[in-house]
Scaffold this motif. Sequence first.
Motif, PDB file in Angstrom:
ATOM      1  N   TYR A 232       2.098  12.412  -2.606  1.00 22.28           N
ATOM      2  CA  TYR A 232       2.805  11.328  -3.282  1.00 22.28           C
ATOM      3  C   TYR A 232       4.217  11.248  -2.735  1.00 22.28           C
ATOM      4  CZ  TYR A 232       3.584   7.958  -6.968  1.00 22.28           C
ATOM      5  OH  TYR A 232       3.816   6.792  -7.646  1.00 22.28           O
ATOM      6  N   VAL A 233       4.643  10.043  -2.390  1.00 24.48           N
ATOM      7  CA  VAL A 233       5.975   9.863  -1.816  1.00 24.48           C
ATOM      8  C   VAL A 233       6.857   9.087  -2.790  1.00 24.48           C
ATOM      9  CG1 VAL A 233       7.281   8.731   0.032  1.00 24.48           C
ATOM     10  CG2 VAL A 233       5.216  10.035   0.571  1.00 24.48           C
ATOM     11  N   GLU A 234       8.000   9.662  -3.067  1.00 21.90           N
ATOM     12  CA  GLU A 234       8.971   9.030  -3.966  1.00 21.90           C
ATOM     13  C   GLU A 234      10.227   8.661  -3.180  1.00 21.90           C
ATOM     14  OE1 GLU A 234       9.491  12.228  -6.783  1.00 21.90           O
ATOM     15  OE2 GLU A 234       8.174  11.200  -8.198  1.00 21.90           O
TER      16      GLU A 234
ATOM     17  N   ALA B 222       0.794  -1.226   0.000  1.00 17.20           N
ATOM     18  CA  ALA B 222       0.000   0.000   0.000  1.00 17.20           C
ATOM     19  C   ALA B 222       0.826   1.276   0.000  1.00 17.20           C
ATOM     20  CB  ALA B 222      -0.969   0.001   1.183  1.00 17.20           C
ATOM     21  N   SER B 223       2.106   1.184   0.320  1.00 18.28           N
ATOM     22  CA  SER B 223       2.910   2.408   0.266  1.00 18.28           C
ATOM     23  C   SER B 223       3.631   2.532  -1.075  1.00 18.28           C
ATOM     24  CB  SER B 223       3.919   2.441   1.424  1.00 18.28           C
ATOM     25  OG  SER B 223       4.947   1.502   1.207  1.00 18.28           O
TER      26      SER B 223
ATOM     27  N   ASP C 231      -7.247   4.538   7.041  1.00 15.42           N
ATOM     28  CA  ASP C 231      -7.887   4.388   8.346  1.00 15.42           C
ATOM     29  C   ASP C 231      -7.045   3.509   9.260  1.00 15.42           C
ATOM     30  OD1 ASP C 231     -10.573   5.764   8.069  1.00 15.42           O
ATOM     31  OD2 ASP C 231     -10.539   4.502   6.286  1.00 15.42           O
ATOM     32  N   GLU C 232      -6.509   2.448   8.688  1.00 15.10           N
ATOM     33  CA  GLU C 232      -5.652   1.542   9.454  1.00 15.10           C
ATOM     34  C   GLU C 232      -4.578   0.995   8.528  1.00 15.10           C
ATOM     35  OE1 GLU C 232      -5.596   0.775  12.576  1.00 15.10           O
ATOM     36  OE2 GLU C 232      -7.545   1.531  13.305  1.00 15.10           O
ATOM     37  N   ALA C 233      -3.507   0.501   9.136  1.00 20.11           N
ATOM     38  CA  ALA C 233      -2.441  -0.110   8.343  1.00 20.11           C
ATOM     39  C   ALA C 233      -1.734  -1.121   9.213  1.00 20.11           C
ATOM     40  CB  ALA C 233      -1.471   0.958   7.867  1.00 20.11           C
TER      41      ALA C 233
ATOM     42  N   LEU D 196       3.673   5.785   7.438  1.00 20.23           N
ATOM     43  CA  LEU D 196       3.382   6.589   6.255  1.00 20.23           C
ATOM     44  C   LEU D 196       1.912   6.417   5.840  1.00 20.23           C
ATOM     45  CD1 LEU D 196       5.422   8.285   4.604  1.00 20.23           C
ATOM     46  CD2 LEU D 196       5.690   6.321   3.076  1.00 20.23           C
ATOM     47  N   LEU D 197       1.470   5.197   5.819  1.00 21.22           N
ATOM     48  CA  LEU D 197       0.091   4.913   5.399  1.00 21.22           C
ATOM     49  C   LEU D 197      -0.905   5.645   6.296  1.00 21.22           C
ATOM     50  CD1 LEU D 197       0.248   1.074   4.599  1.00 21.22           C
ATOM     51  CD2 LEU D 197       0.203   2.971   2.974  1.00 21.22           C
ATOM     52  N   LYS D 198      -0.669   5.569   7.585  1.00 19.50           N
ATOM     53  CA  LYS D 198      -1.627   6.161   8.517  1.00 19.50           C
ATOM     54  C   LYS D 198      -1.478   7.681   8.611  1.00 19.50           C
ATOM     55  CE  LYS D 198      -1.104   3.150  12.081  1.00 19.50           C
ATOM     56  NZ  LYS D 198      -1.480   2.338  13.268  1.00 19.50           N
ATOM     57  N   ASN D 199      -0.245   8.146   8.657  1.00 16.84           N
ATOM     58  CA  ASN D 199      -0.030   9.556   8.972  1.00 16.84           C
ATOM     59  C   ASN D 199       0.072  10.460   7.753  1.00 16.84           C
ATOM     60  OD1 ASN D 199      -0.010   8.733  11.644  1.00 16.84           O
ATOM     61  ND2 ASN D 199       2.187   8.279  11.559  1.00 16.84           N
ATOM     62  N   LYS D 200       0.514   9.906   6.642  1.00  9.92           N
ATOM     63  CA  LYS D 200       0.675  10.763   5.468  1.00  9.92           C
ATOM     64  C   LYS D 200      -0.429  10.534   4.444  1.00  9.92           C
ATOM     65  CE  LYS D 200       4.033  12.722   2.395  1.00  9.92           C
ATOM     66  NZ  LYS D 200       4.307  14.089   2.823  1.00  9.92           N
ATOM     67  N   PHE D 201      -0.752   9.268   4.218  1.00  9.36           N
ATOM     68  CA  PHE D 201      -1.724   8.967   3.160  1.00  9.36           C
ATOM     69  C   PHE D 201      -3.159   8.882   3.681  1.00  9.36           C
ATOM     70  CE2 PHE D 201       2.152   6.643   1.390  1.00  9.36           C
ATOM     71  CZ  PHE D 201       2.539   7.721   0.604  1.00  9.36           C
TER      72      PHE D 201
END
Lengths: 342, 342
Positions: free
Chosen positions: B308-310, B161-162, B200-202, B192-197
């Motif tokens: 978007y994270v690269e 997912a990231s 709801d859960e990761a 990253l999933l929870k805080n940036k994108f």
Amino acid sequence: MAEVSNKQVIFKDYISGFPTDADMYITTSTISLKVPEGSKAVLVKNLYLSCDPYMRPRMTYTTDSYVDSFKPGSVIEGYGVAKVLDSGHPNFSKGDLVWGFTSWEEYSLITSTEMLIKIPTTDVPLSYYTGILGMPGLTAYAGFYEICTPKKGEYVYVSAASGAVGQLVGQFAKLLGCYVVGSAGSKEKVDLLKNKFGFDEAFNYKEETDLVACLKRYFPEGIDIYFDNVGGKMLDAVLLNMRVHGRIAACGMISQYNLDKLEGVCNLINIIIKQVRMQGFVITSYYHLYPKYLEMVLPHIKEGKIVYVEDTVEGLESAPQALIGLFSGRNVGKQVVVVARE
Amino acid sequence: MAEVSNKQVIFKDYISGFPTDADMYITTSTISLKVPEGSKAVLVKNLYLSCDPYMRPRMTYTTDSYVDSFKPGSVIEGYGVAKVLDSGHPNFSKGDLVWGFTSWEEYSLITSTEMLIKIPTTDVPLSYYTGILGMPGLTAYAGFYEICTPKKGEYVYVSAASGAVGQLVGQFAKLLGCYVVGSAGSKEKVDLLKNKFGFDEAFNYKEETDLVACLKRYFPEGIDIYFDNVGGKMLDAVLLNMRVHGRIAACGMISQYNLDKLEGVCNLINIIIKQVRMQGFVITSYYHLYPKYLEMVLPHIKEGKIVYVEDTVEGLESAPQALIGLFSGRNVGKQVVVVARE
């Protein structure tokens, strides 16, 4: 009200592996031939009972299916054709013929009448309402036309092709102008597919040591539509032979029903590579199509453009063996049990 | 016409298992910075190159995929962002910025220009055209909106997912009002999933010993939509947790790309039980959606509603390691190689 004796097939207990004789037994209880006062139930005399592959998973305990497990010590439930002897329900009257969910016994008091459909015409064999004009027929229709979205000229493969559903899918596909190959488990069935149902080609999967190569032989250009009744190794081989934008109707997986440990399917990556749509379906979601289906299929039956082969056994006592036989492919065509002819 | 030196990443030979450093090497050849007389080719300077999971299957010989295998001894092909230095094609002029299929080298003569798209706006980072504004972005868009047919309020699960695609699918699903859970392979990615994108859960799938139970924990009501980037064991666990009429977008199966023997998926019977549609897709079938996608996504990027994270590495020499890193999950976000910044 006097009660009459009522022969029944009782499900003994949850099983693993192949069902055997010992998993069911015959008993005789009694039943009143009247519906209880104020009840909306229907009291029927069962005429024809249907043996269907989906009944095997019901013999194992699960809470996670679209249909409940059988209850140990209770009569087996299944599709059948029956005659209404008494009715508390406004939609059904004494003398009506119906098909739908009933039980494996001489007489049934049906309280869940939502799955009961009045039989509109009897100028075809009444037993057809356990097959071509019942659940398997609607399954073939919805599965092929709705799930597979077929086009003329496409390459269609059907497994368990002489069974209740497969024989119809093949004939529907031929009517539409598709190229159709079917597989089955005996020479007799393969002959049936080619000579009676008009499949373009057919093969005995038990004689093939390399299913991938076998399918490549019958489908050098690949498969557009796979109507899957078996799952397992056959599905794995099909995945390697799909064409781009192919469709797989996941109708049944009879090869898996008696396994304690399910077989792994390894070639799913081809769903991506070939952009395949694989869709599972349960016929209860398609009952609204039944009138449309009848309108299509009845004239075809009467004109002999669609044929249907049944494998009938006589007597409720024969029902357990008939059901068991499904899982070794003993039946040739749709397996029906005759309880009474009228 | 004078030639200039041209650093290249060469694919050595077909492999099995995980790719290593030794499977690619850097060489320097020469190239003319003019397209040949009368040719419709485009000569570009490569700026950003994209590392994508689908490149792994190209390292093994096959004739049966949607994209050709790499040629041993030839430069590696892939998506990238480039600047046109010379053009024989009417759609491209000197100075244009483009994204699409190029090669892992400083300068490329691109003869197949069908997969080259002119970059419409540069008020976002140019490297985004290897990711959110390029193939992975369109993949997330087509896969989620077209294949998954999502509805507000549905339960969505995204694996990997990231990654380049996954982070977008999650954000698209959130924008639509879905409940979204993602999985990834490190604490950093889960954060990253929870805080940036805004998932709801990761969870970190590497820390879960029982994926079936884990998914049940995050989806007590089951999963409506699974966006599958990994296949294998995760797909098997998801199948046991799907809801009725669920959809699975089969986008990639990175867990399988380095295996000599593919893992079997055992729980396909749930596709029937839950009436699931599983559909594979290849993004080349959806290029017509690109303008519509840009129209949707560009404002969201500019307003900060989609991030978007690269994960960028500098220099063509770093490209082999960056590509290899994808398969052990070393990258955090979309893996980009900077060849030159202008």
